[in-house]
Design an enzyme around this catalytic site. Sequence first.
Site: not given
Length: 205
Positions: A5, A30, A32, A34, A63, A65, A134, A139, A142, A172-174, A194-195
């Site tokens: 991401s 990816h 994002d 927003m 994506h 959002m 998700m 939003g 990390g 997506d996420g974590g 991402g992170s």
Amino acid sequence: MLAPSLLSADFGNLEKAIKQIEENNGSVVHIDVMDGQFVPEITYGQPIVRSIRKLTKLPFDVHLMVDNPEQQIESFAKAGADWIDFHLEATNHAHRLIQMIHDFGKKAGVAICPGTPISALSELLESADIILVMTVNPGWGGQKIIPSCVKKVVDLKNIRQEKGYKFLIGVDGGVNSETLASVKDAGADVIVSGSAFFNNTLNWS
């Protein structure tokens, strides 16, 4: 497949970020988007997607959002998106949006927030190309993965097998080196990171 991401990349050097994706097992970029309404943050829009499209042949997974995603489909399709994901929670016309995305020759993804059950997707699974689960609240980058959301991946995989559907399952996420195995084992086909990816701590194998 790994979908890093750009949300966690250096916005001042997206060309370098895309090269990092290409050189480190990335299969999809990816992106994002927003709007400051559906989620509090604001990221980037069509001009950025258009400007980085020439930097790689990797597919762009945009994506959205955003509220009222139906207003953004055409412009992102023309800007260079290959996959367009919208949030089920952001529209009353999800089936029509899938058709609209397909009409532009793109793959249609439906994303769901942690509080949305997969039962809400029942009328969309046959026509969607991607279901994006998700595993954090959307939003911010990390965040820590929400373990109960991983169960949704298992359930979607079982439904897909039972019904003979063709959709891909994304998470997506974590996702980091500690949680990667759990989402792979659950059955995720597309893994957004991402992170961990851009901090070079994701042990992808």
